[in-house]
Design an enzyme around this catalytic site. Structure first.
Site, short mmCIF file in Angstrom:
data_model
loop_
_atom_site.label_atom_id
_atom_site.label_comp_id
_atom_site.label_asym_id
_atom_site.label_seq_id
_atom_site.Cartn_x
_atom_site.Cartn_y
_atom_site.Cartn_z
N LYS A 75 16.22 -7.06 18.89
CA LYS A 75 15.72 -6.27 17.83
C LYS A 75 16.84 -5.27 17.25
O LYS A 75 16.76 -5.06 15.90
CB LYS A 75 14.43 -5.50 18.15
N ASP A 111 6.26 -4.30 13.44
CA ASP A 111 5.80 -3.70 14.60
C ASP A 111 4.98 -2.31 14.21
O ASP A 111 4.01 -2.22 14.79
CB ASP A 111 6.68 -3.39 15.63
N1 LIG Z 1 1.72 -5.52 21.78
C1 LIG Z 1 2.83 -5.78 20.93
O1 LIG Z 1 2.82 -6.45 19.73
C2 LIG Z 1 4.17 -5.00 21.36
C3 LIG Z 1 5.08 -4.84 20.24
C4 LIG Z 1 6.40 -4.51 20.88
C5 LIG Z 1 6.62 -4.06 22.30
N2 LIG Z 1 5.31 -4.16 23.04
C6 LIG Z 1 5.50 -3.74 24.38
O2 LIG Z 1 5.85 -2.28 24.71
C7 LIG Z 1 6.48 -1.89 25.68
C8 LIG Z 1 8.03 -1.41 25.31
O3 LIG Z 1 8.84 -2.31 24.58
P1 LIG Z 1 10.18 -1.99 24.35
O4 LIG Z 1 10.59 -2.87 23.55
O5 LIG Z 1 10.13 -0.13 23.52
O6 LIG Z 1 10.81 -1.47 25.91
P2 LIG Z 1 12.22 -0.63 26.13
O7 LIG Z 1 12.95 -0.44 24.86
O8 LIG Z 1 12.68 -0.98 27.35
O9 LIG Z 1 11.45 0.81 26.39
C9 LIG Z 1 10.67 0.93 27.75
C10 LIG Z 1 10.10 2.33 27.88
O10 LIG Z 1 9.11 2.38 28.77
C11 LIG Z 1 9.58 3.20 29.86
N3 LIG Z 1 9.05 3.06 31.16
C12 LIG Z 1 9.56 1.70 31.72
N4 LIG Z 1 9.00 1.70 33.08
C13 LIG Z 1 8.19 2.72 33.12
C14 LIG Z 1 7.61 3.46 34.22
N5 LIG Z 1 7.26 2.64 35.09
N6 LIG Z 1 6.90 4.68 33.97
C15 LIG Z 1 7.04 5.22 32.88
N7 LIG Z 1 7.69 4.73 31.78
C16 LIG Z 1 8.37 3.58 32.04
C17 LIG Z 1 10.83 3.55 29.72
O11 LIG Z 1 11.42 4.88 30.07
P3 LIG Z 1 12.79 5.50 30.30
O12 LIG Z 1 13.45 5.87 28.94
O13 LIG Z 1 12.78 6.41 31.29
O14 LIG Z 1 13.71 4.20 30.64
C18 LIG Z 1 11.08 3.33 28.07
O15 LIG Z 1 11.00 4.64 27.37
C19 LIG Z 1 6.55 -3.42 26.35
O16 LIG Z 1 5.49 -3.59 27.10
C20 LIG Z 1 6.47 -4.40 25.44
O17 LIG Z 1 5.83 -5.60 25.82
C21 LIG Z 1 4.27 -4.77 22.66
#
Ligand SMILES: NC(=O)c1ccc[n+]([C@@H]2O[C@H](COP(=O)([O-])OP(=O)(O)OC[C@H]3O[C@@H](n4cnc5c(N)ncnc54)[C@H](OP(=O)(O)O)[C@@H]3O)[C@@H](O)[C@H]2O)c1
Length: 283
Positions: A75, A111
């Site tokens: 992305k 998104d």
């Molecule tokens: N429904 C939808 O259409 C949609 C669309 C996009 C994304 N999503 C979902 O959104 C989520 C995030 O996606 P992303 O692309 O932003 O991922 P990302 O860039 O990898 O960011 C992940 C975030 O989650 C935090 N995190 C991970 N494990 C954690 C835990 N055990 N406790 C607390 N915080 C935690 C991380 O914290 P740190 O900064 O401390 O590492 C980081 O801020 C995913 O589950 C993804 O599947 C859903």
């Protein structure tokens, strides 16, 4: 700027580029949408590594290809390959949708408006919001909420990342203990805590009763359909919904950008439901 897909003849193509691509439901949604719009089109998922991304994006510049969706890990890196960007994509710094406009690649981020539409469908009534997480999904969430003049607080496991996010996009980075939860009307989990793990939650040992009873808890995670965070929020009497509505809405907006066919959300949600996914059990 939008090229209309042709109703007959050689099928038009759209893709998902991801690494890995396993278990994606994007093809079932988009192929149902092509059928519902009466368009000859095919959407397929391609496993594209980071090293192959430039070549894969270049392959979109041909007639008959509408564009592609991008997900992990492309992305952000794909931004540099675009000829133009939407305002949302430029501000968020990430694209999930590439549109082939006569050989020029336009990058967009559906998104953010997809989340806004899903929140509205879920009955979000406005007011102060807490976004959990500070990755790409959190950036899209903060952008969408700030665009609607919402007061936004960002809480993240790594506080420095929350501070960088709010410096770029607005809102306020806070420690969990500093949030006035009794004033919060919306929590958005944009962290990956809880993804594929029913025991994980981004809010460990949290009292959801601290929020007003009218508050909504929206979890971007949709596998499992009821996450631990949703379960705990519901146990405290709050409304909670998983991220399936956002998944469907971002797909719908990408599909409209590619084809011009203003299709309703039901086709996308029905396609997901047929494959065993729904927005989580009602209260
Ligand atoms: N429904 C939808 O259409 C949609 C669309 C996009 C994304 N999503 C979902 O959104 C989520 C995030 O996606 P992303 O692309 O932003 O991922 P990302 O860039 O990898 O960011 C992940 C975030 O989650 C935090 N995190 C991970 N494990 C954690 C835990 N055990 N406790 C607390 N915080 C935690 C991380 O914290 P740190 O900064 O401390 O590492 C980081 O801020 C995913 O589950 C993804 O599947 C859903």
């Amino acid at each position: 700027m939008r090229e209309k897909a042709k109703p007959a003849g050689r099928p038009v193509q759209a893709y998902l580029f991801a690494d890995p691509v396993s278990h994606t439901l994007s093809p079932v949604m988009h192929n149902a949408a092509f059928a519902a719009c009466g368009l000859a089109g095919e959407y397929s998922a391609r496993w594209v590594s980071a090293a192959e991304l430039g070549q894969a994006l270049a392959s979109l510049r041909v007639e008959g290809v509408l564009g592609a969706n991008l997900t992990i890990p492309h992305k952000e890196t794909a931004v540099a390959y675009m000829d133009s960007l939407s305002g949302a994509a430029r501000t968020i710094g990430a694209i999930n949708t590439v549109i082939n406009v006569g050989g020029q690649l336009h990058g967009d981020n559906t998104d953010a408006p997809g989340l806004a539409a899903a929140l509205s469908d879920a009955g979000d009534a406005g007011g102060p919001a807490v976004v959990l997480g500070a990755g790409g999904a959190a950036r899209a969430a903060v952008y969408a909420l700030r665009l609607r003049q919402r007061e936004v607080f960002v809480v993240n496991r790594t506080p420095d990342r929350a501070r960088s996010l709010t410096a770029a996009l607005g809102g306020q980075a806070l420690d969990r203990a500093a949030v006035s939860w009794e004033q919060v009307s919306l929590i958005v989990n944009a962290s990956s805590a809880g993804l594929n793990d029913p025991d994980q939650t981004p809010l460990l040992d949290f009292d959801f009763a601290a929020l007003p009873p009218s508050a909504l808890v929206y979890d971007m995670v949709y596998k499992p359909a009821e996450t631990r965070m949703m379960r705990e929020a519901r146990a405290a009497g709050l409304r909670a919904e998983n991220g399936l509505g956002m998944l469907a809405q971002q797909a719908r907006l990408a599909f409209i950008a590619w084809t011009g066919c203003e299709i309703g959300i039901k086709v996308f949600l029905d396609a997901l439901r047929l494959h065993g996914l729904d927005r989580g059990a009602p209260l």
